[in-house]
Design a protein around this motif. Structure first.
Motif, short mmCIF file in Angstrom:
data_model
loop_
_atom_site.label_atom_id
_atom_site.label_comp_id
_atom_site.label_asym_id
_atom_site.label_seq_id
_atom_site.Cartn_x
_atom_site.Cartn_y
_atom_site.Cartn_z
N THR A 119 -4.79 10.14 -1.16
CA THR A 119 -6.13 9.76 -0.71
C THR A 119 -6.47 8.35 -1.15
N LEU A 120 -6.09 8.00 -2.39
CA LEU A 120 -6.33 6.64 -2.88
C LEU A 120 -5.55 5.63 -2.05
N GLY A 121 -4.29 5.93 -1.76
CA GLY A 121 -3.49 5.02 -0.94
C GLY A 121 -4.06 4.86 0.46
N ILE A 220 -13.52 4.16 7.20
CA ILE A 220 -13.72 5.14 6.13
C ILE A 220 -14.70 6.22 6.59
N LEU A 221 -15.75 5.82 7.30
CA LEU A 221 -16.69 6.80 7.83
C LEU A 221 -16.02 7.72 8.84
N VAL A 222 -15.17 7.15 9.70
CA VAL A 222 -14.45 7.98 10.66
C VAL A 222 -13.59 9.01 9.94
N MET A 223 -12.90 8.59 8.88
CA MET A 223 -12.06 9.52 8.14
C MET A 223 -12.90 10.61 7.46
N ILE A 224 -13.98 10.21 6.79
CA ILE A 224 -14.81 11.18 6.07
C ILE A 224 -15.47 12.16 7.02
N LEU A 274 -8.66 7.96 12.30
CA LEU A 274 -8.31 9.35 12.61
C LEU A 274 -6.94 9.71 12.04
N GLY A 275 -5.99 8.76 12.08
CA GLY A 275 -4.68 9.02 11.49
C GLY A 275 -4.77 9.22 9.99
N ALA A 276 -5.62 8.46 9.33
CA ALA A 276 -5.82 8.64 7.90
C ALA A 276 -6.41 10.01 7.60
N ALA A 277 -7.37 10.45 8.41
CA ALA A 277 -7.95 11.77 8.23
C ALA A 277 -6.90 12.87 8.42
N PHE A 278 -6.02 12.68 9.41
CA PHE A 278 -4.97 13.67 9.64
C PHE A 278 -4.04 13.77 8.44
#
Length: 286
Positions: A119-121, A220-224, A274-278
């Motif tokens: 998550t940090l990365g 970041i908002l998209v991921m959260i 979205l890829g980060a969230a996945f």
């Protein structure tokens, strides 16, 4: 999972050093030492070494002062490696020395060290590295055309950078994923505009770089919001961005450069978020 964490952590930290450190070699040395410590205490020296190698290759493949020689394909390869490491390698049963003392609780339960590192990365990558990816994608689609820019902004020819001057001297107002070409060139006239508006040149507002803040915050908002399953809020946020940009895009004229610039930059930025969230979601449920 730990492999993807170190890859993204090394890349994201290296780009932050390039952006903010006055002496880059000191920043790179600090990043290498931190990664070495994390790899030692987590019994992950090989993933740590892989992260250092990939981080060094990333700095070479994705320069911040000139167009990327390989386009955005290094980002595609990094995404494939990260997703493969999370999906196929999965989570470790032993996190090494730090695993015996690591404790991190959340409303959804305990957070393992490997998941926290990933998550940090991911978070670091979304800050500055994703800006480079969006810029490379825009360069690859030729949305930055000096000829079109001169038609849109008559003074663009006089605001082009001198030989050896960084590209950000022209694209200084906003990051590529958050501005139109005309805005980027017009950023060079900031001093004259702020003087006409009565804002002193020493005022922080005179050199405000909103795009470099808006882009990372948006991703970041998209991921959260995606991880929180707040899809109506996510849709409203993305629609609001289009509404805010609509008056500017509606003045596009015949070239279509502004609409193309906005669509390509925004879509690439959203795909990264979205890829980060996945990645985080899959790692948390694996």
């Amino acid at each position: 999972m730990i492999v993807a964490g170190f890859l993204l952590l090394a890349v994201g930290a290296a780009d932050l050093v390039r952006q903010f450190a006055s002496r880059r070699w000191i920043g790179y040395l600090v990043v290498a030492v931190i990664l070495l410590l994390l790899g030692s205490v987590s019994d992950a020296l090989l993933p740590m070494l892989a992260g250092l190698v990939v981080g060094a290759l990333w700095v070479w493949c994705m320069p911040s002062e000139r167009p990327a020689p390989l386009g955005f394909w290094p980002a595609v390869l990094l995404g494939v490696l990260s997703i493969g490491a999370v999906v196929w390698l999965g989570a470790r049963t032993d996190a090494g020395l730090i695993g015996s003392v690591w404790t991190l609780r959340s409303p959804f339960g305990d957070v393992p060290f490997d998941l926290a590192l990933l998550t940090l990365g991911v978070g670091l990558f979304l800050l500055e590295s994703a800006n480079l990816v969006v810029r490379a994608a825009l360069d690859g689609e030729h949305t930055w055309r000096p000829a079109e820019l001169r038609r849109l902004v008559p003074d663009a020819a006089e605001t082009s950078p001198a030989v050896g001057e960084p590209r950000d001297a022209v694209v200084s107002g906003e990051a590529p994923d958050e501005s139109a070409p005309a805005e980027s060139a017009a950023a060079e006239t900031t001093q004259a505009e702020t003087a006409a508006a009565g804002i002193p040149a020493s005022d922080p507002r005179a050199g405000f770089k909103g795009g470099r803040l808006i882009g990372p915050l948006e991703r970041i908002l998209v991921m959260i919001l995606t991880l929180a399953a707040a899809y109506p809020i996510l849709a409203a946020m993305l629609a609001a961005k289009g509404i805010v940009r609509f008056p500017e895009i509606s003045r596009d004229g015949e070239t279509g450069a502004r609409a193309e610039y906005f669509l390509v930059g925004s879509l690439v930025s959203w795909v990264i978020g979205l890829g980060a969230a996945f990645l985080v979601w899959w790692a948390a449920h694996s």
